[in-house]
Design a protein around this motif. Structure first.
Motif, PDB file in Angstrom:
ATOM      1  N   ASP A  42       0.839  -1.203   0.000  1.00  0.00           N
ATOM      2  CA  ASP A  42       0.000   0.000   0.000  1.00  0.00           C
ATOM      3  C   ASP A  42       0.872   1.251   0.000  1.00  0.00           C
ATOM      4  O   ASP A  42       0.584   2.212  -0.722  1.00  0.00           O
ATOM      5  CB  ASP A  42      -0.913   0.010   1.230  1.00  0.00           C
ATOM      6  CG  ASP A  42      -1.922  -1.114   1.193  1.00  0.00           C
ATOM      7  OD1 ASP A  42      -2.232  -1.583   0.086  1.00  0.00           O
ATOM      8  OD2 ASP A  42      -2.387  -1.533   2.268  1.00  0.00           O
ATOM      9  N   GLY A 108      -8.298   9.534   1.469  1.00  0.00           N
ATOM     10  CA  GLY A 108      -8.724   8.834   0.259  1.00  0.00           C
ATOM     11  C   GLY A 108     -10.072   9.329  -0.237  1.00  0.00           C
ATOM     12  O   GLY A 108     -10.262   9.582  -1.435  1.00  0.00           O
ATOM     13  N   PHE A 233      -4.880   5.718  -8.831  1.00  0.00           N
ATOM     14  CA  PHE A 233      -6.137   5.069  -8.429  1.00  0.00           C
ATOM     15  C   PHE A 233      -5.888   4.032  -7.337  1.00  0.00           C
ATOM     16  O   PHE A 233      -6.593   3.995  -6.317  1.00  0.00           O
ATOM     17  CB  PHE A 233      -6.783   4.402  -9.645  1.00  0.00           C
ATOM     18  CG  PHE A 233      -7.949   3.523  -9.301  1.00  0.00           C
ATOM     19  CD1 PHE A 233      -9.207   4.066  -9.052  1.00  0.00           C
ATOM     20  CD2 PHE A 233      -7.798   2.139  -9.217  1.00  0.00           C
ATOM     21  CE1 PHE A 233     -10.282   3.255  -8.720  1.00  0.00           C
ATOM     22  CE2 PHE A 233      -8.869   1.324  -8.893  1.00  0.00           C
ATOM     23  CZ  PHE A 233     -10.114   1.889  -8.639  1.00  0.00           C
ATOM     24  N   THR A 236      -5.038   5.691  -3.961  1.00  0.00           N
ATOM     25  CA  THR A 236      -6.227   6.219  -3.283  1.00  0.00           C
ATOM     26  C   THR A 236      -7.058   5.086  -2.694  1.00  0.00           C
ATOM     27  O   THR A 236      -7.505   5.147  -1.543  1.00  0.00           O
ATOM     28  CB  THR A 236      -7.082   7.038  -4.262  1.00  0.00           C
ATOM     29  OG1 THR A 236      -6.291   8.117  -4.785  1.00  0.00           O
ATOM     30  CG2 THR A 236      -8.313   7.614  -3.572  1.00  0.00           C
ATOM     31  N   ALA A 237      -7.272   4.042  -3.507  1.00  0.00           N
ATOM     32  CA  ALA A 237      -8.040   2.887  -3.022  1.00  0.00           C
ATOM     33  C   ALA A 237      -7.340   2.226  -1.842  1.00  0.00           C
ATOM     34  O   ALA A 237      -7.991   1.785  -0.885  1.00  0.00           O
ATOM     35  CB  ALA A 237      -8.234   1.872  -4.156  1.00  0.00           C
ATOM     36  N   TRP A 241      -8.879   1.398   1.781  1.00  0.00           N
ATOM     37  CA  TRP A 241      -8.934  -0.010   2.204  1.00  0.00           C
ATOM     38  C   TRP A 241      -8.151  -0.214   3.501  1.00  0.00           C
ATOM     39  O   TRP A 241      -8.662  -0.807   4.460  1.00  0.00           O
ATOM     40  CB  TRP A 241      -8.383  -0.899   1.089  1.00  0.00           C
ATOM     41  CG  TRP A 241      -7.989  -2.272   1.528  1.00  0.00           C
ATOM     42  CD1 TRP A 241      -8.704  -3.115   2.322  1.00  0.00           C
ATOM     43  CD2 TRP A 241      -6.770  -2.951   1.220  1.00  0.00           C
ATOM     44  NE1 TRP A 241      -8.016  -4.298   2.511  1.00  0.00           N
ATOM     45  CE2 TRP A 241      -6.830  -4.218   1.849  1.00  0.00           C
ATOM     46  CE3 TRP A 241      -5.654  -2.634   0.457  1.00  0.00           C
ATOM     47  CZ2 TRP A 241      -5.792  -5.154   1.745  1.00  0.00           C
ATOM     48  CZ3 TRP A 241      -4.631  -3.566   0.339  1.00  0.00           C
ATOM     49  CH2 TRP A 241      -4.712  -4.802   0.993  1.00  0.00           C
ATOM     50  N   GLY A 291     -12.902  -1.707   2.344  1.00  0.00           N
ATOM     51  CA  GLY A 291     -12.868  -0.468   1.580  1.00  0.00           C
ATOM     52  C   GLY A 291     -14.188   0.290   1.639  1.00  0.00           C
ATOM     53  O   GLY A 291     -14.200   1.525   1.713  1.00  0.00           O
ATOM     54  N   LEU A 295     -14.583   3.959   2.977  1.00  0.00           N
ATOM     55  CA  LEU A 295     -15.121   5.029   2.140  1.00  0.00           C
ATOM     56  C   LEU A 295     -16.253   5.770   2.854  1.00  0.00           C
ATOM     57  O   LEU A 295     -16.321   7.004   2.836  1.00  0.00           O
ATOM     58  CB  LEU A 295     -15.622   4.457   0.821  1.00  0.00           C
ATOM     59  CG  LEU A 295     -16.037   5.458  -0.261  1.00  0.00           C
ATOM     60  CD1 LEU A 295     -14.857   6.335  -0.661  1.00  0.00           C
ATOM     61  CD2 LEU A 295     -16.591   4.733  -1.483  1.00  0.00           C
TER      62      LEU A 295
END
Length: 324
Positions: A42, A108, A233, A236-237, A241, A291, A295
């Motif tokens: 990560d 994120g 991408f 950010t994910a 997560w 995730g 979010l």
């Protein structure tokens, strides 16, 4: 003479013990580092997004600045804190990690909100446009080091938990420090290779108009913009997560087991539905649900940060802005 021989024997015995301790430290550092592989990946995925928009000659210096900040985070700040917490307040580790996880969720989600509603960040973009290149670089490096601090805290905690409980404090600290150095070199070595791949491609492409090597070089050059966008991408994910995962594990350790157990049970059920790929399916479902939680929490934090925490910081530190 016999006294000298006895002294040499003692020195040899001490050297043998020291050598064994060094081997033990190295072995434990490498073994414990492997436990943090997920967080390390990560970290490597998150960092390249801070290097977009800079000239090629500034890429490696920026990577070095972030790597230096990462080593400072791990060795100067987090290592002493980790040892003090492990000795005096192990109960405080999960809540502190959860705060860090919540920050990752916010950052994120804030990046996604920026993409969805660019008008909300119009003033921020104008500030960036008026920044000098040096000032923008400084801002980006600060943002990267700040994000690295949260990921490094998770990595160092995972490594600390992987150490044998019966080890001395000195050997534990040495192993933790060595693991921090190994992980940092690995992460930012990979990041440096990623950001300089287009230069390698240009070098290969310049070797002629025909042939396999120039064709490979041109392929690398064409592919890198897409690769960098994919990494933005993924980075950010990954923040969302990892942040969600930290919070769910923290709640589990603090006694609220329902969210963690629900996700675990759902992943196991999904994995059993595809026996040939049980482990892969379980990991995907767990990451997806972690995730989603991250979010939701991240979006919930946006108004809290912008309308409550941000103004408070502005009062405490007038003129401070976070443009990373």
């Amino acid at each position: 003479m016999s006294g000298l021989v006895a002294l040499l024997d003692d020195v040899a015995a001490i050297a043998k013990v020291a050598s064994a301790s060094v081997d033990d430290v190295m072995g434990q550092a490498v073994k414990a580092s492997s436990k943090a592989a997920g967080a390390v990946i990560d970290d490597a995925a998150v960092t390249p997004k801070y290097l977009t928009g800079f000239s090629a000659d500034r890429e490696l210096p920026i990577v070095w600045k972030i790597a230096r900040g990462s080593l400072f985070n791990k060795l100067i700040i987090l290592l002493p804190i980790a040892m003090l917490l492990a000795i005096f307040a192990p109960w405080a580790i999960p809540p502190l990690l959860m705060l860090g996880g919540l920050y990752l969720c916010f950052e994120g989600a804030e990046k996604i909100w920026h993409k969805i509603n660019p008008a909300d960040h119009h003033d921020e973009d104008l500030v960036k446009e008026k920044m000098t290149a040096a000032k923008l670089e400084e801002s980006k490096v600060k943002g990267a080091v700040k994000t690295d601090f949260i990921l490094s805290a998770e990595i160092m905690t995972i490594v600390l938990n992987a150490m044998p409980a019966d080890r001395s404090l000195v050997l534990t600290a040495l192993s933790l420090a060595l693991a921090g150095v190994i992980i940092t070199l690995a992460v930012y070595g990979v990041v440096a290779l990623i950001v300089k791949a287009d230069d390698v491609g240009l070098h290969l492409a310049a070797r002629g108009d025909t042939g396999a090597i120039p064709a490979i070089g041109r392929g690398i050059v064409k592919a890198m913009p897409v690769v960098m966008q994919i990494l933005v991408f993924v980075g950010t994910a990954a923040m969302i997560w990892v942040g969600g995962s930290i919070i769910l594990h923290g709640l589990h350790e603090l006694g609220w087991h329902a969210p963690y157990e629900f996700i675990h049970a759902t992943a196991v059920t999904a994995g059993h539905a595809v026996p040939a790929y049980t482990g892969v399916i379980e990991w995907i479902v767990t990451a997806l649900l972690d995730g989603i939680v991250g979010l939701v929490l991240g979006f919930a934090m946006i108004p809290v940060v912008t309308r409550v925490i941000g103004p408070i910081i502005a009062i405490i530190r007038p003129g401070s802005t976070d443009t990373a």
